[in-house]
Design a protein around this motif. Structure first.
Motif, PDB file in Angstrom:
ATOM      1  N   ILE A   1      -4.703  -4.070   7.044  1.00  0.00           N
ATOM      2  CA  ILE A   1      -3.559  -3.883   7.935  1.00  0.00           C
ATOM      3  C   ILE A   1      -2.476  -3.142   7.166  1.00  0.00           C
ATOM      4  N   ALA A   2      -1.926  -2.102   7.765  1.00  0.00           N
ATOM      5  CA  ALA A   2      -0.791  -1.361   7.204  1.00  0.00           C
ATOM      6  C   ALA A   2      -1.046  -0.882   5.777  1.00  0.00           C
ATOM      7  N   VAL A   3      -1.995   0.016   5.643  1.00  0.00           N
ATOM      8  CA  VAL A   3      -2.310   0.590   4.335  1.00  0.00           C
ATOM      9  C   VAL A   3      -1.506   1.872   4.152  1.00  0.00           C
ATOM     10  N   GLN A   4      -0.878   2.014   2.998  1.00  0.00           N
ATOM     11  CA  GLN A   4      -0.079   3.208   2.726  1.00  0.00           C
ATOM     12  C   GLN A   4      -0.993   4.412   2.527  1.00  0.00           C
ATOM     13  N   THR A   5      -0.512   5.573   2.948  1.00  0.00           N
ATOM     14  CA  THR A   5      -1.337   6.775   2.858  1.00  0.00           C
ATOM     15  C   THR A   5      -1.687   7.137   1.424  1.00  0.00           C
ATOM     16  N   ASP A   6      -0.819   6.816   0.465  1.00  0.00           N
ATOM     17  CA  ASP A   6      -1.168   7.151  -0.918  1.00  0.00           C
ATOM     18  C   ASP A   6      -2.360   6.325  -1.397  1.00  0.00           C
ATOM     19  N   VAL A   7      -2.529   5.111  -0.872  1.00  0.00           N
ATOM     20  CA  VAL A   7      -3.699   4.296  -1.211  1.00  0.00           C
ATOM     21  C   VAL A   7      -4.952   4.967  -0.661  1.00  0.00           C
TER      22      VAL A   7
END
Length: 79
Positions: A44-50
């Motif tokens: 849930i809600a993963v940052q784009t840099d990850v």
């Protein structure tokens, strides 16, 4: 739906790269838990840099045909 398809893609690319979850997590500089959730499609809600780091560690990028070609997407995932 998209999360599970992305998870399938990550698992497929990881298998093709002969990486374990732990090895990919280390290469992408993310926790194995985050990577596991991505692979299961439950993150849930993963940052784009990850996502960028995971894809880069797999030798892929968001501009690859997996993401840019609807036909390729349908062939991989059937939707």
């Amino acid at each position: 739906m998209l999360a599970s398809q992305f998870g399938t893609l990550i698992r497929d690319l990881r298998a093709r790269s002969c990486l374990t979850q732990e090895g990919l997590a280390r290469a992408a500089k993310v926790s194995r838990t985050v990577l596991s959730r991505l692979g299961q499609g439950t993150a849930i809600a993963v940052q784009t840099d990850v996502l960028d780091r995971v894809l880069a560690a797999l030798g892929a990028s968001p501009t690859d045909t997996y993401f840019t070609s609807p036909r390729t997407w349908r062939q991989l995932f059937g939707s």
